[in-house]
Write an enzyme that holds these catalytic residues in place. Structure first.
Site, PDB file in Angstrom:
ATOM      1  N   LEU A 124       0.849  -1.204   0.000  1.00 34.84           N
ATOM      2  CA  LEU A 124       0.000   0.000   0.000  1.00 34.84           C
ATOM      3  C   LEU A 124       0.882   1.251   0.000  1.00 34.84           C
ATOM      4  O   LEU A 124       0.717   2.148  -0.822  1.00 34.84           O
ATOM      5  CB  LEU A 124      -0.904  -0.018   1.248  1.00 34.84           C
ATOM      6  CG  LEU A 124      -1.781   1.217   1.470  1.00 34.84           C
ATOM      7  CD1 LEU A 124      -2.897   1.286   0.424  1.00 34.84           C
ATOM      8  CD2 LEU A 124      -2.411   1.196   2.878  1.00 34.84           C
ATOM      9  N   PRO A 127       6.582   5.955  -1.546  1.00 37.04           N
ATOM     10  CA  PRO A 127       7.587   6.866  -0.995  1.00 37.04           C
ATOM     11  C   PRO A 127       6.996   8.145  -0.384  1.00 37.04           C
ATOM     12  O   PRO A 127       7.432   8.606   0.655  1.00 37.04           O
ATOM     13  CB  PRO A 127       8.478   7.168  -2.206  1.00 37.04           C
ATOM     14  CG  PRO A 127       8.372   5.943  -3.066  1.00 37.04           C
ATOM     15  CD  PRO A 127       6.967   5.446  -2.893  1.00 37.04           C
ATOM     16  N   ARG A 242      -3.958  -4.619  12.316  1.00 37.14           N
ATOM     17  CA  ARG A 242      -3.563  -3.902  13.542  1.00 37.14           C
ATOM     18  C   ARG A 242      -3.750  -4.774  14.788  1.00 37.14           C
ATOM     19  O   ARG A 242      -3.005  -4.633  15.767  1.00 37.14           O
ATOM     20  CB  ARG A 242      -4.341  -2.581  13.626  1.00 37.14           C
ATOM     21  CG  ARG A 242      -3.815  -1.589  12.603  1.00 37.14           C
ATOM     22  CD  ARG A 242      -4.697  -0.385  12.368  1.00 37.14           C
ATOM     23  NE  ARG A 242      -4.086   0.435  11.308  1.00 37.14           N
ATOM     24  CZ  ARG A 242      -4.719   1.375  10.618  1.00 37.14           C
ATOM     25  NH1 ARG A 242      -5.999   1.641  10.859  1.00 37.14           N
ATOM     26  NH2 ARG A 242      -4.083   2.065   9.682  1.00 37.14           N
ATOM     27  N   ARG A 267      20.690 -10.588  39.803  1.00 38.55           N
ATOM     28  CA  ARG A 267      21.680  -9.507  39.894  1.00 38.55           C
ATOM     29  C   ARG A 267      21.699  -8.919  41.309  1.00 38.55           C
ATOM     30  O   ARG A 267      20.658  -8.511  41.841  1.00 38.55           O
ATOM     31  CB  ARG A 267      21.310  -8.421  38.881  1.00 38.55           C
ATOM     32  CG  ARG A 267      22.020  -7.120  39.064  1.00 38.55           C
ATOM     33  CD  ARG A 267      23.459  -7.200  38.609  1.00 38.55           C
ATOM     34  NE  ARG A 267      24.083  -5.885  38.694  1.00 38.55           N
ATOM     35  CZ  ARG A 267      25.370  -5.663  38.505  1.00 38.55           C
ATOM     36  NH1 ARG A 267      26.183  -6.664  38.220  1.00 38.55           N
ATOM     37  NH2 ARG A 267      25.853  -4.447  38.577  1.00 38.55           N
ATOM     38  N   ILE A 336      16.539  -1.877  33.680  1.00 36.20           N
ATOM     39  CA  ILE A 336      16.747  -2.852  34.768  1.00 36.20           C
ATOM     40  C   ILE A 336      18.069  -3.598  34.558  1.00 36.20           C
ATOM     41  O   ILE A 336      18.799  -3.872  35.519  1.00 36.20           O
ATOM     42  CB  ILE A 336      15.542  -3.837  34.844  1.00 36.20           C
ATOM     43  CG1 ILE A 336      14.306  -3.097  35.369  1.00 36.20           C
ATOM     44  CG2 ILE A 336      15.874  -5.052  35.718  1.00 36.20           C
ATOM     45  CD1 ILE A 336      12.991  -3.868  35.238  1.00 36.20           C
ATOM     46  N   GLU A 362       1.787  -0.393   9.946  1.00 31.49           N
ATOM     47  CA  GLU A 362       0.324  -0.597   9.957  1.00 31.49           C
ATOM     48  C   GLU A 362      -0.390   0.563  10.655  1.00 31.49           C
ATOM     49  O   GLU A 362      -1.395   0.383  11.335  1.00 31.49           O
ATOM     50  CB  GLU A 362      -0.029  -1.972  10.525  1.00 31.49           C
ATOM     51  CG  GLU A 362       0.593  -3.066   9.651  1.00 31.49           C
ATOM     52  CD  GLU A 362      -0.041  -4.406   9.758  1.00 31.49           C
ATOM     53  OE1 GLU A 362      -1.261  -4.465   9.957  1.00 31.49           O
ATOM     54  OE2 GLU A 362       0.690  -5.395   9.605  1.00 31.49           O
ATOM     55  N   SER A 365       1.251   5.484  15.799  1.00 34.42           N
ATOM     56  CA  SER A 365       0.383   5.741  16.964  1.00 34.42           C
ATOM     57  C   SER A 365      -0.500   6.955  16.713  1.00 34.42           C
ATOM     58  O   SER A 365      -1.661   7.009  17.159  1.00 34.42           O
ATOM     59  CB  SER A 365       1.235   5.979  18.223  1.00 34.42           C
ATOM     60  OG  SER A 365       1.809   4.765  18.645  1.00 34.42           O
ATOM     61  N   GLU A 366       0.031   7.915  15.970  1.00 34.11           N
ATOM     62  CA  GLU A 366      -0.751   9.128  15.677  1.00 34.11           C
ATOM     63  C   GLU A 366      -1.945   8.783  14.783  1.00 34.11           C
ATOM     64  O   GLU A 366      -3.052   9.313  14.980  1.00 34.11           O
ATOM     65  CB  GLU A 366       0.155  10.171  15.003  1.00 34.11           C
ATOM     66  CG  GLU A 366       1.232  10.766  15.918  1.00 34.11           C
ATOM     67  CD  GLU A 366       2.377   9.795  16.269  1.00 34.11           C
ATOM     68  OE1 GLU A 366       2.579   8.798  15.547  1.00 34.11           O
ATOM     69  OE2 GLU A 366       3.061  10.043  17.290  1.00 34.11           O
TER      70      GLU A 366
HETATM   71  N1  CAA Z   1     -13.101  -0.227   6.656  1.00 27.19           N
HETATM   72  C1  CAA Z   1     -13.819   0.022   5.509  1.00 27.19           C
HETATM   73  N2  CAA Z   1     -13.863   1.253   4.926  1.00 27.19           N
HETATM   74  C2  CAA Z   1     -13.182   2.257   5.518  1.00 27.19           C
HETATM   75  C3  CAA Z   1     -12.438   2.066   6.691  1.00 27.19           C
HETATM   76  C4  CAA Z   1     -12.412   0.773   7.269  1.00 27.19           C
HETATM   77  N3  CAA Z   1     -11.731   0.522   8.371  1.00 27.19           N
HETATM   78  N4  CAA Z   1     -11.858   3.222   7.033  1.00 27.19           N
HETATM   79  C5  CAA Z   1     -12.241   4.135   6.123  1.00 27.19           C
HETATM   80  N5  CAA Z   1     -13.043   3.545   5.203  1.00 27.19           N
HETATM   81  C6  CAA Z   1     -13.694   4.197   4.058  1.00 27.19           C
HETATM   82  C7  CAA Z   1     -14.580   5.326   4.532  1.00 27.19           C
HETATM   83  O1  CAA Z   1     -15.875   4.855   4.843  1.00 27.19           O
HETATM   84  C8  CAA Z   1     -14.578   6.252   3.324  1.00 27.19           C
HETATM   85  O2  CAA Z   1     -15.458   5.732   2.360  1.00 27.19           O
HETATM   86  P1  CAA Z   1     -16.329   6.696   1.375  1.00 27.19           P
HETATM   87  O3  CAA Z   1     -15.375   7.401   0.491  1.00 27.19           O
HETATM   88  O4  CAA Z   1     -17.220   5.750   0.637  1.00 27.19           O
HETATM   89  O5  CAA Z   1     -17.061   7.648   2.267  1.00 27.19           O
HETATM   90  C9  CAA Z   1     -13.184   6.095   2.777  1.00 27.19           C
HETATM   91  O6  CAA Z   1     -12.691   4.827   3.267  1.00 27.19           O
HETATM   92  C10 CAA Z   1     -12.240   7.182   3.205  1.00 27.19           C
HETATM   93  O7  CAA Z   1     -12.222   7.232   4.606  1.00 27.19           O
HETATM   94  P2  CAA Z   1     -11.533   8.421   5.393  1.00 27.19           P
HETATM   95  O8  CAA Z   1     -12.132   9.730   4.908  1.00 27.19           O
HETATM   96  O9  CAA Z   1     -11.603   8.112   6.836  1.00 27.19           O
HETATM   97  O10 CAA Z   1     -10.045   8.351   4.841  1.00 27.19           O
HETATM   98  P3  CAA Z   1      -8.801   9.273   5.094  1.00 27.19           P
HETATM   99  O11 CAA Z   1      -8.234   9.672   3.789  1.00 27.19           O
HETATM  100  O12 CAA Z   1      -9.134  10.340   6.099  1.00 27.19           O
HETATM  101  O13 CAA Z   1      -7.738   8.224   5.726  1.00 27.19           O
HETATM  102  C11 CAA Z   1      -6.653   7.075   7.498  1.00 27.19           C
HETATM  103  C12 CAA Z   1      -7.962   7.557   6.873  1.00 27.19           C
HETATM  104  C13 CAA Z   1      -7.094   6.340   8.741  1.00 27.19           C
HETATM  105  C14 CAA Z   1      -5.695   8.196   7.848  1.00 27.19           C
HETATM  106  C15 CAA Z   1      -5.954   6.095   6.515  1.00 27.19           C
HETATM  107  O14 CAA Z   1      -5.383   6.796   5.418  1.00 27.19           O
HETATM  108  C16 CAA Z   1      -4.891   5.257   7.191  1.00 27.19           C
HETATM  109  O15 CAA Z   1      -5.185   4.241   7.800  1.00 27.19           O
HETATM  110  N6  CAA Z   1      -3.595   5.647   7.091  1.00 27.19           N
HETATM  111  C17 CAA Z   1      -2.497   4.834   7.589  1.00 27.19           C
HETATM  112  C18 CAA Z   1      -2.093   3.812   6.558  1.00 27.19           C
HETATM  113  C19 CAA Z   1      -1.343   2.655   7.159  1.00 27.19           C
HETATM  114  O16 CAA Z   1      -1.670   2.147   8.206  1.00 27.19           O
HETATM  115  N7  CAA Z   1      -0.324   2.197   6.427  1.00 27.19           N
HETATM  116  C20 CAA Z   1       0.431   1.046   6.812  1.00 27.19           C
HETATM  117  C21 CAA Z   1       0.617   0.166   5.617  1.00 27.19           C
HETATM  118  S1  CAA Z   1       0.948  -1.555   5.904  1.00 27.19           S
HETATM  119  C22 CAA Z   1       2.529  -1.632   6.469  1.00 27.19           C
HETATM  120  O17 CAA Z   1       2.792  -1.063   7.465  1.00 27.19           O
HETATM  121  C23 CAA Z   1       3.582  -2.378   5.696  1.00 27.19           C
HETATM  122  C24 CAA Z   1       3.801  -3.770   6.047  1.00 27.19           C
HETATM  123  O18 CAA Z   1       4.235  -4.512   5.206  1.00 27.19           O
HETATM  124  C25 CAA Z   1       3.569  -4.293   7.427  1.00 27.19           C
END
Ligand code: CAA
Length: 378
Positions: A124, A127, A242, A267, A336, A362, A365-366
């Site tokens: 997902l 960069p 998560r 210790r 410790i 994933e 925290s923010e």
């Molecule tokens: N389930 C289903 N649909 C969801 C959803 C969920 N949990 N969360 C949001 N949606 C839908 C909403 O309903 C909305 O739909 P509509 O357009 O139909 O209304 C749409 O998605 C957009 O939702 P938001 O307006 O809430 O979206 P946003 O642009 O504000 O973003 C965010 C929300 C929570 C910030 C999101 O961008 C996010 O989770 N960001 C972090 C990404 C992340 O965790 N990346 C890690 C990648 S994996 C990794 O770490 C690599 C690895 O290999 C381990």
């Protein structure tokens, strides 16, 4: 509410025994060599730990999310690098196919992934597109019975090993998340390449890569659900992912606590074991209390997911709490151990580095706070 069934206890015990006997002894060496734990992953596949909630008809173990959380904590107690491979396979690569795939896609991809014969990744992040996942810049366009993808993905766990990549691309970048499509990509496709493998602070036996898609042609039948519905796939998948990272964090935190207790009893300072000092006792008490609180949140999120409920906020609460607790416990474990904790000869030094990623991937925290706040203020 959290009483384990006989089956769940059995799964946890099986994972615990395997983790402590087969995974833990090599963890330090793997951290040094960065070697991908190929054999261990194959064994996890044989034992059914790589397709834990895949129904038997697609070759999986057909268990619940709660069992997965119990097993993943045990694996990560031994080596969080091995644990993240298991977590990405189950929660990020298999889960979206299971949740959103067609019957054909499930039959084609899930058996090999559940057995561990095929490794999966979830691409997902880009960069310039991390926390703002809706700003996907990887483009796609339809060309007859295929889509063509161009772009770069970053921080992709299992990237170099993956046979199957669940990824996202945008039909129309200007529409942000509303243009995003989700695809299942086979990585032997000539348009797919691994351009860089990261040298990381922790979880070093797992590989994290940058991927490049150049004129990557994907059959239309490999698109998950409808056009422009890919962002939903990404977000719903992360809800489950998560919970997995919360379980990983618990494993790291519990190991920190157990090592700290053992060291404190052994210790001697000021003429007695440091376990007699209140300064140490309070650290132990705080570590244990926070781990228990994080475990309850994680178990609750898992149980709710098993009940078919939407768990976006609960998964974020579990991940936020557990990952912060893992970092707290790693900090206190080093404290410790004193100077010894700073030495690579002591396991807590690795745990301190391994814990650090848990508040980042994933969703930082923010971002977890953002999800929780959005849900609270709806
Ligand atoms: N389930 C289903 N649909 C969801 C959803 C969920 N949990 N969360 C949001 N949606 C839908 C909403 O309903 C909305 O739909 P509509 O357009 O139909 O209304 C749409 O998605 C957009 O939702 P938001 O307006 O809430 O979206 P946003 O642009 O504000 O973003 C965010 C929300 C929570 C910030 C999101 O961008 C996010 O989770 N960001 C972090 C990404 C992340 O965790 N990346 C890690 C990648 S994996 C990794 O770490 C690599 C690895 O290999 C381990």
């Amino acid at each position: 509410m959290f009483e384990l069934t006989e089956d769940q206890a059995e799964i946890r015990d099986l994972a615990r025994e395997f983790a402590r006997e087969q995974i833990l002894p090599g963890a330090t060496e793997r951290d040094r060599s960065h070697e991908f734990p190929k054999e261990i992953i194959a064994q996890l596949g044989e034992m059914g730990f790589l397709g834990m909630f895949v129904p038997a008809e697609y070759g999986g173990t057909d268990l619940d999310v709660f069992s997965y959380v119990l097993a993943l904590e045990e694996i990560c107690y031994a080596d969080a690098g091995v644990g993240v491979v298991m977590s990405v396979q189950n929660s990020l690569a298999i889960a979206p196919i299971l949740m959103f795939g067609s019957e054909e896609q499930k039959h084609k991809y899930l058996p090999g992934m559940a057995s561990g014969e095929k490794i999966g990744c979830y691409a997902l992040t880009e960069p310039m597109t991390g926390s703002d996942a809706g700003a996907q810049k990887t483009r796609c366009y339809a060309d007859g019975e295929e889509y063509v993808l161009d772009g770069t993905k970053m921080w992709i766990t299992n990237g170099p090993q993956a046979d199957v990549c669940v990824t996202y691309a945008n039909l129309d970048v200007a529409s942000r998340h509303k243009g995003v499509c989700a695809f299942i990509v086979e990585t032997d496709n000539p348009g797919f390449s691994v351009s860089k493998v990261e040298d990381k602070m922790g979880i070093r036996c797992s590989a994290t890569a940058e991927l490049v898609f150049e004129g990557l042609r994907v059959p239309a039948e490999n698109r998950l659900i409808g056009e422009r519905e890919g962002f939903k796939v990404a977000m719903a998948t992360l809800d489950g992912g998560r919970i997995g990272i919360a379980a990983q964090s618990l494993g790291i935190a519990q190991r920190c606590l157990d090592l700290s207790i053992a060291y404190a009893k052994e210790r001697v300072a000021f003429g007695k074991p440091i376990a007699n000092l209140q300064a140490i006792q309070w650290k132990i008490a705080d570590m244990r209390t926070k781990i228990e609180a994080a475990r309850l949140l994680t178990w609750r999120a898992a149980k709710m997911k098993d009940a078919g409920m939407r768990v976006s906020a609960e998964a974020s609460m579990a991940k936020l709490m557990a990952s912060e607790v893992a970092n707290f416990c790693a900090y206190e474990a080093v404290q410790i151990h004193g100077g010894y904790g700073f030495s690579t000869e002591y396991e807590v030094e690795r745990l301190y580095r391994d814990a650090r990623i848990t508040t980042l991937y994933e969703g930082t925290s923010e971002i977890q706070r953002l999800v929780i706040a959005k849900d609270s203020l709806r």
